[in-house]
Design a protein around this motif. Sequence first.
Motif, PDB file in Angstrom:
ATOM      1  N   VAL A   2       7.356 -28.105 -34.617  1.00 42.04           N
ATOM      2  CA  VAL A   2       8.451 -28.989 -34.213  1.00 42.04           C
ATOM      3  C   VAL A   2       8.022 -29.628 -32.894  1.00 42.04           C
ATOM      4  N   VAL A   3       7.870 -30.955 -32.901  1.00 38.46           N
ATOM      5  CA  VAL A   3       7.422 -31.665 -31.703  1.00 38.46           C
ATOM      6  C   VAL A   3       8.637 -32.297 -31.016  1.00 38.46           C
ATOM      7  N   CYS A   4       8.835 -31.966 -29.744  1.00 40.85           N
ATOM      8  CA  CYS A   4       9.962 -32.522 -28.988  1.00 40.85           C
ATOM      9  C   CYS A   4       9.405 -33.323 -27.824  1.00 40.85           C
ATOM     10  N   LEU A   5      10.145 -34.337 -27.422  1.00 46.39           N
ATOM     11  CA  LEU A   5       9.653 -35.212 -26.365  1.00 46.39           C
ATOM     12  C   LEU A   5      10.801 -35.686 -25.490  1.00 46.39           C
ATOM     13  N   VAL A  42      13.324 -23.226 -30.464  1.00 56.09           N
ATOM     14  CA  VAL A  42      12.511 -23.043 -31.680  1.00 56.09           C
ATOM     15  C   VAL A  42      11.496 -21.914 -31.460  1.00 56.09           C
ATOM     16  N   ALA A  43      10.827 -21.959 -30.288  1.00 54.01           N
ATOM     17  CA  ALA A  43       9.794 -20.949 -30.007  1.00 54.01           C
ATOM     18  C   ALA A  43      10.402 -19.554 -29.909  1.00 54.01           C
ATOM     19  N   LYS A  44      11.543 -19.462 -29.235  1.00 51.84           N
ATOM     20  CA  LYS A  44      12.187 -18.154 -29.053  1.00 51.84           C
ATOM     21  C   LYS A  44      12.597 -17.554 -30.399  1.00 51.84           C
ATOM     22  N   SER A  49       6.441 -24.779 -31.601  1.00 54.46           N
ATOM     23  CA  SER A  49       6.942 -26.017 -31.018  1.00 54.46           C
ATOM     24  C   SER A  49       6.017 -26.528 -29.924  1.00 54.46           C
ATOM     25  N   ARG A  50       6.053 -27.832 -29.756  1.00 58.22           N
ATOM     26  CA  ARG A  50       5.275 -28.522 -28.714  1.00 58.22           C
ATOM     27  C   ARG A  50       6.256 -29.398 -27.945  1.00 58.22           C
ATOM     28  N   TYR A  69       5.374 -22.585 -21.085  1.00 59.64           N
ATOM     29  CA  TYR A  69       4.339 -21.737 -21.664  1.00 59.64           C
ATOM     30  C   TYR A  69       4.892 -20.331 -21.907  1.00 59.64           C
ATOM     31  N   GLU A  70       5.594 -19.821 -20.912  1.00 53.02           N
ATOM     32  CA  GLU A  70       6.193 -18.489 -21.046  1.00 53.02           C
ATOM     33  C   GLU A  70       7.255 -18.433 -22.126  1.00 53.02           C
ATOM     34  N   ALA A  71       7.912 -19.573 -22.357  1.00 52.41           N
ATOM     35  CA  ALA A  71       8.941 -19.626 -23.402  1.00 52.41           C
ATOM     36  C   ALA A  71       8.308 -19.723 -24.794  1.00 52.41           C
ATOM     37  N   GLY A  72       6.981 -19.813 -24.847  1.00 51.13           N
ATOM     38  CA  GLY A  72       6.303 -19.842 -26.141  1.00 51.13           C
ATOM     39  C   GLY A  72       6.050 -21.242 -26.675  1.00 51.13           C
ATOM     40  N   VAL A  73       6.367 -22.251 -25.843  1.00 50.13           N
ATOM     41  CA  VAL A  73       6.176 -23.651 -26.238  1.00 50.13           C
ATOM     42  C   VAL A  73       4.758 -24.081 -25.862  1.00 50.13           C
TER      43      VAL A  73
END
Length: 321
Positions: A2-5, A42-44, A49-50, A69-73
């Motif tokens: 899932v790409v978010c911007l 999404v990552a959690k 996700s990016r 980064y820590e959130a997994g994104v």
Amino acid sequence: TVVCLGELLIDFVPQTNGQPLAQVDTFRKAAGGAPANVAAAVAKLGGKSRFIAKVGRDAFGDYLQEALYEAGVEPVLVRTDEARTGLAFVSLREDGERDFMFYRDPAADMLLRKEEIKDDLLSDGAIFHFGSVSLIAEPCRTATLHAARRARAFGALISYDPNVRLPLWTNADFARRVIVDQLPLADLVKVSEDEIAFLFHGADIEEGARLMLELGPRCIVATLGAAGCRVFTKKGGIAVPGVPVEPVDTTGAGDSFVGGLLCRLAEAGIGAEQLEEAMAEESFVRDVCSFANATGALTTTKRGAIPALPTRAETLAKLGR
Ligand code: ADP
């Protein structure tokens, strides 16, 4: 993926509810900005996700890189010397609703440029999510729309959350026009009841959803706070009740809801072509939206947005699954 911007800033959140901003003495800092919250949600929940945005070449930019980064994104943060990283000062009312004050003159996230978003950041995305204030100003507006069009060309499902926050948009007619103009680009649009009334001059949810579906999206998801959500396609509407909780801070509930929804759609392999049919099917909508309602609800039980996001295990436990 899932790409978010878009919007990325630091929220300074007070420790206690019910204090006016001027009397708040301690803030805790947390990464924020609506699409960044979605990526983190999404990552959690265990999805990929990016997040693409611009930050200043400053300590707050470093903090955001680390926090995502820590959130997994997967953070893709363009650094700039032209502006500083955006900041938001939050004040929480007794009921957990929030008021904001922004440092943005302009903030770095609004300076993202089209050339800075390479195709390979978009080509592997099953879903592309955008929205919020990145559409207010140039060059971020052109960059955001360019990315959404490229992602669509690569076959992604396009998700859009207008996230109207009126003080920020300053001009209501401009806001309406900008948002309504984006609707044909989106497959899935998340709105609140208030946003529908704002966008369509007092229209109720059914009427607003119908008007939006005529402009191109295949599915509209209207969030209703504690009452859950309603899903609309050209085949009709389905209501999914909320999950009861005791809210302390509603910051990020809508973004967390979107994260839960997109995570489930990605897992189910639902692309743009399948969306309309899937979201008209009662059992599928109940599954996906009760998951999203639970992620949104749990996010209101802790302070902040990203720090308050639930894991998949917490979400499933809340649903008794
Ligand atoms: P936004 O944050 O965009 O204004 P909402 O307040 O409608 O959106 O919240 C998004 C979702 O989060 C809701 O659809 C619901 O699932 C969940 N939610 C929000 N507030 C509550 C609450 N007080 N109790 C239970 N669920 C909530």
